[in-house]
Structure formats: structure tokens, C-alpha cells
Design a protein around this motif. Structure first.
Motif, mmCIF file in Angstrom:
data_model
loop_
_atom_site.group_PDB
_atom_site.id
_atom_site.type_symbol
_atom_site.label_atom_id
_atom_site.label_comp_id
_atom_site.label_asym_id
_atom_site.label_seq_id
_atom_site.Cartn_x
_atom_site.Cartn_y
_atom_site.Cartn_z
ATOM 1 N N VAL A 1 3.318 6.107 -4.164
ATOM 2 C CA VAL A 1 2.681 7.371 -4.468
ATOM 3 C C VAL A 1 2.989 7.670 -6.032
ATOM 4 O O VAL A 1 3.910 8.034 -6.221
ATOM 5 N N PRO A 2 1.823 8.018 -6.528
ATOM 6 C CA PRO A 2 1.982 8.296 -8.052
ATOM 7 C C PRO A 2 1.926 9.732 -7.843
ATOM 8 O O PRO A 2 1.436 10.675 -7.034
ATOM 9 N N ASN A 3 2.464 10.564 -9.127
ATOM 10 C CA ASN A 3 2.473 11.908 -9.092
ATOM 11 C C ASN A 3 1.069 12.175 -9.734
ATOM 12 O O ASN A 3 0.645 11.375 -10.556
ATOM 13 N N THR B 1 0.973 -1.453 0.065
ATOM 14 C CA THR B 1 -0.071 -0.136 0.052
ATOM 15 C C THR B 1 0.968 1.437 -0.178
ATOM 16 O O THR B 1 1.997 1.352 0.638
ATOM 17 N N PRO B 2 0.399 2.129 -0.541
ATOM 18 C CA PRO B 2 -0.794 2.382 -1.332
ATOM 19 C C PRO B 2 -0.378 1.826 -2.951
ATOM 20 O O PRO B 2 0.822 1.599 -3.391
ATOM 21 N N THR B 3 -1.616 1.077 -3.452
ATOM 22 C CA THR B 3 -1.638 0.597 -4.660
ATOM 23 C C THR B 3 -2.752 1.298 -5.449
ATOM 24 O O THR B 3 -3.836 1.155 -4.838
ATOM 25 N N VAL B 4 -2.696 1.893 -6.790
ATOM 26 C CA VAL B 4 -3.666 2.373 -7.354
ATOM 27 C C VAL B 4 -3.879 1.408 -8.737
ATOM 28 O O VAL B 4 -3.027 1.150 -9.486
ATOM 29 N N ILE B 5 -4.982 1.278 -8.880
ATOM 30 C CA ILE B 5 -5.696 0.471 -10.110
ATOM 31 C C ILE B 5 -6.345 1.340 -10.751
ATOM 32 O O ILE B 5 -7.422 1.943 -10.409
#
Length: 98
Positions: free
Chosen positions: A82-84, A63-67
Motif C-alpha cells: 500500500v503506497p501513501n 498484490t497490491p502492486t502499482v505501476i
């Protein structure tokens, strides 16, 4: 209810998070900003401690994971950490075009 609540979502951002995750808080803010900039985006947060089965179904290991999913539920992007904002915005057109 607002018009946006009735509009079909073209892009679904799923955030897999955990309670004491500072990186998850930062990611939540980035996804919320994306949703404000792109009206057809819907954000859902899944706490892995509260719903371990959901996390297991999509093989969440961090975590975090973004789908990012298109309107049919097909995964078009997945990222851990963490994505930008630029990464999330760049993943959005792929989901819109799918």
C-alpha cells in the motif's frame, strides 16, 4: 462525454489487485484520490485472478502492486504494498516529464 474523457492521459496508474485483499482496497482509494487531484491521471485496476496473463506479462508477484506509466506506456515507477498518497503524487511528475 465529458472533456476529460477526450483528453489524452499523461499518467496511467495500474493497480494489480486480488478480490479479498484489504490492502488492495486501501490502495484503490489512494489511487482514486490521486486521480481527483491530478486531472491527467487515469487509473486501471487489473484483478490478477481474472487476468493472470496480464499479471504474468509484467511479472506481478504480490498484490497490491502499482505501476505508474507515462503517456507512452513506459513504466516510471513500480511498488508493491500500500503506497501513501505522497508516494503516488511524487511518482506522478516523473511520468509527466518522461
Amino acid at each position: 462525454m465529458s472533456i476529460q474523457e477526450h483528453a489524452p492521459e499523461a499518467v496511467h496508474l495500474e493497480l494489480f489487485s486480488s478480490s479479498f485483499c484489504g490492502a488492495c482496497r486501501r490502495t484503490r482509494g489512494i489511487l482514486d484520490t490521486t486521480a481527483r487531484l491530478v486531472p491527467s491521471v487515469r487509473v486501471t485496476e487489473i484483478n490478477v485472478a481474472d487476468d493472470p496473463d496480464a499479471a504474468e506479462r509484467v511479472a506481478i508477484t504480490a498484490t497490491p502492486t502499482v505501476i505508474v506509466r507515462d503517456s507512452h506506456g513506459k513504466q516510471t515507477f513500480r511498488g508493491e504494498g500500500v503506497p501513501n498518497i505522497n508516494q503516488v503524487l511524487a511518482a506522478t511528475p516523473a511520468a509527466l516529464d518522461a
